[in-house]
Design a protein around this motif. Structure first.
Motif, PDB file in Angstrom:
ATOM      1  N   ALA A  67     -18.187 -29.916   5.286  1.00  0.00           N
ATOM      2  CA  ALA A  67     -19.007 -30.884   4.965  1.00  0.00           C
ATOM      3  C   ALA A  67     -20.329 -30.352   4.504  1.00  0.00           C
ATOM      4  O   ALA A  67     -20.729 -29.208   5.083  1.00  0.00           O
ATOM      5  N   HIS A  68     -20.935 -30.792   3.634  1.00  0.00           N
ATOM      6  CA  HIS A  68     -22.206 -30.093   3.071  1.00  0.00           C
ATOM      7  C   HIS A  68     -23.325 -30.274   4.248  1.00  0.00           C
ATOM      8  O   HIS A  68     -23.571 -31.224   5.105  1.00  0.00           O
ATOM      9  N   PRO A  69     -24.049 -29.119   4.523  1.00  0.00           N
ATOM     10  CA  PRO A  69     -25.211 -29.229   5.493  1.00  0.00           C
ATOM     11  C   PRO A  69     -26.127 -30.380   5.577  1.00  0.00           C
ATOM     12  O   PRO A  69     -26.631 -30.559   6.576  1.00  0.00           O
ATOM     13  N   ILE A  70     -26.572 -30.907   4.524  1.00  0.00           N
ATOM     14  CA  ILE A  70     -27.478 -31.853   4.659  1.00  0.00           C
ATOM     15  C   ILE A  70     -27.101 -33.055   4.046  1.00  0.00           C
ATOM     16  O   ILE A  70     -27.813 -34.201   4.055  1.00  0.00           O
ATOM     17  N   ASP A  71     -25.902 -33.353   4.197  1.00  0.00           N
ATOM     18  CA  ASP A  71     -25.197 -34.601   3.996  1.00  0.00           C
ATOM     19  C   ASP A  71     -25.659 -35.473   5.179  1.00  0.00           C
ATOM     20  O   ASP A  71     -25.629 -35.205   6.391  1.00  0.00           O
ATOM     21  N   PRO A  72     -26.330 -36.556   4.831  1.00  0.00           N
ATOM     22  CA  PRO A  72     -27.013 -37.442   5.927  1.00  0.00           C
ATOM     23  C   PRO A  72     -26.042 -38.464   6.798  1.00  0.00           C
ATOM     24  O   PRO A  72     -26.499 -39.090   7.882  1.00  0.00           O
ATOM     25  N   ARG A  73     -24.844 -38.599   6.392  1.00  0.00           N
ATOM     26  CA  ARG A  73     -23.831 -39.306   7.211  1.00  0.00           C
ATOM     27  C   ARG A  73     -23.669 -38.603   8.420  1.00  0.00           C
ATOM     28  O   ARG A  73     -23.494 -37.130   8.502  1.00  0.00           O
ATOM     29  N   PRO A  74     -23.352 -39.210   9.415  1.00  0.00           N
ATOM     30  CA  PRO A  74     -23.320 -38.718  10.897  1.00  0.00           C
ATOM     31  C   PRO A  74     -21.965 -38.062  11.080  1.00  0.00           C
ATOM     32  O   PRO A  74     -21.864 -37.175  11.937  1.00  0.00           O
ATOM     33  N   GLU A  75     -21.009 -38.625  10.423  1.00  0.00           N
ATOM     34  CA  GLU A  75     -19.494 -38.124  10.386  1.00  0.00           C
ATOM     35  C   GLU A  75     -19.508 -36.825   9.481  1.00  0.00           C
ATOM     36  O   GLU A  75     -20.053 -36.492   8.878  1.00  0.00           O
ATOM     37  N   TYR A  76     -18.365 -35.939  10.003  1.00  0.00           N
ATOM     38  CA  TYR A  76     -18.115 -34.846   9.219  1.00  0.00           C
ATOM     39  C   TYR A  76     -17.233 -35.157   7.938  1.00  0.00           C
ATOM     40  O   TYR A  76     -16.120 -35.575   8.108  1.00  0.00           O
ATOM     41  N   ALA A  77     -17.900 -35.342   6.888  1.00  0.00           N
ATOM     42  CA  ALA A  77     -17.474 -36.226   5.785  1.00  0.00           C
ATOM     43  C   ALA A  77     -17.007 -35.085   4.768  1.00  0.00           C
ATOM     44  O   ALA A  77     -17.785 -34.323   3.991  1.00  0.00           O
ATOM     45  N   VAL A  78     -15.589 -34.801   4.664  1.00  0.00           N
ATOM     46  CA  VAL A  78     -15.199 -34.049   3.653  1.00  0.00           C
ATOM     47  C   VAL A  78     -13.720 -34.404   3.155  1.00  0.00           C
ATOM     48  O   VAL A  78     -12.954 -34.839   4.305  1.00  0.00           O
ATOM     49  N   GLY A  79     -13.195 -34.107   2.068  1.00  0.00           N
ATOM     50  CA  GLY A  79     -12.079 -34.398   1.748  1.00  0.00           C
ATOM     51  C   GLY A  79     -11.213 -33.370   1.385  1.00  0.00           C
ATOM     52  O   GLY A  79     -11.615 -32.243   1.179  1.00  0.00           O
ATOM     53  N   PRO A  80     -10.005 -33.489   0.765  1.00  0.00           N
ATOM     54  CA  PRO A  80      -9.105 -32.448   0.430  1.00  0.00           C
ATOM     55  C   PRO A  80      -9.632 -31.879  -0.959  1.00  0.00           C
ATOM     56  O   PRO A  80     -10.185 -32.434  -1.920  1.00  0.00           O
ATOM     57  N   LEU A  81      -9.387 -30.543  -1.192  1.00  0.00           N
ATOM     58  CA  LEU A  81      -9.714 -29.690  -2.426  1.00  0.00           C
ATOM     59  C   LEU A  81      -8.599 -29.044  -2.866  1.00  0.00           C
ATOM     60  O   LEU A  81      -7.441 -28.541  -2.140  1.00  0.00           O
ATOM     61  N   ARG A  82      -8.405 -29.336  -4.387  1.00  0.00           N
ATOM     62  CA  ARG A  82      -7.378 -28.448  -5.033  1.00  0.00           C
ATOM     63  C   ARG A  82      -7.710 -27.330  -5.814  1.00  0.00           C
ATOM     64  O   ARG A  82      -8.841 -27.421  -6.331  1.00  0.00           O
ATOM     65  N   VAL A  83      -7.020 -26.325  -5.667  1.00  0.00           N
ATOM     66  CA  VAL A  83      -7.497 -25.030  -6.190  1.00  0.00           C
ATOM     67  C   VAL A  83      -6.386 -24.635  -7.258  1.00  0.00           C
ATOM     68  O   VAL A  83      -5.211 -24.283  -6.736  1.00  0.00           O
ATOM     69  N   HIS A  84      -6.579 -23.972  -8.481  1.00  0.00           N
ATOM     70  CA  HIS A  84      -5.569 -23.544  -9.285  1.00  0.00           C
ATOM     71  C   HIS A  84      -6.134 -22.236 -10.065  1.00  0.00           C
ATOM     72  O   HIS A  84      -7.231 -22.420 -10.381  1.00  0.00           O
ATOM     73  N   ALA A  85      -5.406 -21.356 -10.203  1.00  0.00           N
ATOM     74  CA  ALA A  85      -5.755 -20.346 -11.047  1.00  0.00           C
ATOM     75  C   ALA A  85      -4.915 -19.738 -12.013  1.00  0.00           C
ATOM     76  O   ALA A  85      -3.606 -19.979 -11.653  1.00  0.00           O
ATOM     77  N   TRP A  86      -5.122 -19.194 -13.244  1.00  0.00           N
ATOM     78  CA  TRP A  86      -4.201 -18.840 -14.072  1.00  0.00           C
ATOM     79  C   TRP A  86      -4.898 -17.782 -14.984  1.00  0.00           C
ATOM     80  O   TRP A  86      -5.956 -17.505 -15.158  1.00  0.00           O
ATOM     81  N   ARG A  87      -3.776 -17.084 -15.773  1.00  0.00           N
ATOM     82  CA  ARG A  87      -4.099 -16.044 -16.484  1.00  0.00           C
ATOM     83  C   ARG A  87      -5.046 -16.337 -17.627  1.00  0.00           C
ATOM     84  O   ARG A  87      -4.826 -17.331 -18.337  1.00  0.00           O
ATOM     85  N   GLY A  88      -5.834 -15.389 -18.038  1.00  0.00           N
ATOM     86  CA  GLY A  88      -6.998 -16.062 -19.130  1.00  0.00           C
ATOM     87  C   GLY A  88      -7.654 -14.721 -19.684  1.00  0.00           C
ATOM     88  O   GLY A  88      -7.152 -13.539 -19.354  1.00  0.00           O
ATOM     89  N   ALA A  89      -8.830 -14.771 -20.253  1.00  0.00           N
ATOM     90  CA  ALA A  89      -9.497 -13.769 -20.825  1.00  0.00           C
ATOM     91  C   ALA A  89     -11.087 -13.855 -20.368  1.00  0.00           C
ATOM     92  O   ALA A  89     -11.492 -15.331 -20.441  1.00  0.00           O
ATOM     93  N   PRO A  90     -11.579 -12.859 -20.184  1.00  0.00           N
ATOM     94  CA  PRO A  90     -13.251 -13.095 -19.790  1.00  0.00           C
ATOM     95  C   PRO A  90     -13.935 -13.188 -21.259  1.00  0.00           C
ATOM     96  O   PRO A  90     -13.443 -13.353 -22.084  1.00  0.00           O
ATOM     97  N   THR A  91     -15.250 -13.656 -20.684  1.00  0.00           N
ATOM     98  CA  THR A  91     -16.236 -13.652 -21.809  1.00  0.00           C
ATOM     99  C   THR A  91     -16.326 -12.649 -22.728  1.00  0.00           C
ATOM    100  O   THR A  91     -16.443 -11.555 -22.386  1.00  0.00           O
ATOM    101  N   THR A  92     -16.243 -13.033 -24.080  1.00  0.00           N
ATOM    102  CA  THR A  92     -16.508 -12.083 -25.159  1.00  0.00           C
ATOM    103  C   THR A  92     -17.710 -12.272 -26.028  1.00  0.00           C
ATOM    104  O   THR A  92     -18.103 -13.395 -25.949  1.00  0.00           O
ATOM    105  N   ALA A  93     -17.967 -11.327 -27.016  1.00  0.00           N
ATOM    106  CA  ALA A  93     -19.060 -11.669 -28.003  1.00  0.00           C
ATOM    107  C   ALA A  93     -18.758 -12.730 -28.933  1.00  0.00           C
ATOM    108  O   ALA A  93     -19.510 -13.378 -29.529  1.00  0.00           O
ATOM    109  N   ALA A  94     -17.366 -13.039 -28.968  1.00  0.00           N
ATOM    110  CA  ALA A  94     -16.953 -14.487 -29.698  1.00  0.00           C
ATOM    111  C   ALA A  94     -17.163 -15.539 -29.300  1.00  0.00           C
ATOM    112  O   ALA A  94     -17.097 -16.670 -29.767  1.00  0.00           O
ATOM    113  N   ASP A  95     -17.496 -15.611 -27.865  1.00  0.00           N
ATOM    114  CA  ASP A  95     -17.860 -16.890 -27.203  1.00  0.00           C
ATOM    115  C   ASP A  95     -19.036 -17.266 -27.348  1.00  0.00           C
ATOM    116  O   ASP A  95     -20.131 -16.424 -27.238  1.00  0.00           O
TER     117      ASP A  95
END
Length: 279
Positions: free
Chosen positions: A226-254
């Protein structure tokens, strides 16, 4: 209740454990990553190197190669992905939120925003953002904050603090609480009012995502709390999905490479650092 005879000997315990090998949970890493049922559209599942659904109040961590794409999805509109980044080769280099804001002249994170270290290098760049509700001001929650608001902060309890979960994730990589800088967070927004007060703007709603590209080899720590300044009294947070895959970093062509003099310098610093280490 399980039959105690299932585990009354070493052989029975082994058989019982193996019988549970196919069990699944709503909150789990998918191994291999290609088995994820939630792979992002357009991504070849064979390229996935990380796939996980992080529970509300959960955490995760991963070492990723330079150039990796890292996508966070908020399926319900209630996730809050608190993020820390470290140079995986030299983890004393880490996310510096103050420099991330002041050097590129960006108070608010969004598409094109670099995430900078204190050494003037881009650790990662936000390359996609459909949410726009993020925060680089507040950091994550502390034990003292959660104990005061919710009555508890233990990482194994129902209202864990972000700092306590970051500490657990960091320990798995030889880091301590003293190694943890302030974090940024995605999917729950904060804006600064004209009088300087912080305004919690909440979520953009369900179905949004943020994608980063790793400009250096990264150690990624994530706490979904839960975000620290979320004003809701309950502990408010939901599921999070994470994926990562192969790629290339930023270059001068970007285009983002030359979007500003500050960005160009940060990317040049990252490229120089990575190439000197054979990355």
């Amino acid at each position: 209740m399980r039959d105690l005879h299932q585990t009354d000997s070493v052989t029975a315990s082994r058989s019982d454990a193996r019988a549970q090998g196919g069990a699944t949970s709503d909150w789990m890493p998918y191994v291999p990553a290609s088995s994820s049922p939630f792979a992002p559209d357009g991504v070849d599942t064979a390229d996935l190197v990380w796939a996980e659904t992080v529970a509300p109040g959960g955490y995760t961590h991963k070492v990723l190669a330079r150039g990796s794409r890292i996508r966070f999805d908020d399926p319900t509109g209630a996730a809050c992905a608190h993020l820390l980044l470290f140079n995986a080769l030299e983890p004393w280099e880490r996310l510096n939120v103050a420099d991330t804001q002041k050097i590129p002249w960006q108070a608010y994170l969004g598409q094109g925003s670099p995430l900078l270290s204190g050494d003037g290098r881009a650790l990662a760049t936000v390359v996609e953002d459909t949410s726009g509700h993020h925060d680089a001001f507040c950091g994550t929650s502390t034990d003292a904050w959660n104990e005061r608001k919710y009555g508890g902060a233990a990482p194994e309890g129902p209202t864990p603090s972000g700092r306590s979960l970051f500490a657990k994730a960091a320990a798995k990589h030889g880091l301590t609480k003293q190694d943890l800088p302030p974090s940024v967070s995605f999917f729950q927004g904060v804006r600064i009012d004209p009088d300087g007060a912080m305004e919690f703007t909440g979520s953009a709603g369900p179905g949004h995502h943020v994608t980063l590209v790793a400009e250096l080899p990264l150690l990624v720590l994530v706490a979904n709390v839960a975000h620290p300044i979320d004003p809701r009294p309950e502990y408010a947070v939901g599921p999070l999905r994470v994926h990562a895959w192969r790629g290339a970093p930023t270059t001068a062509a970007d285009d983002r490479f030359t979007a500003s003099p500050e960005l160009t310098r940060a990317y040049l610093n990252s490229i120089d650092h990575a190439e000197a280490r054979g990355c």
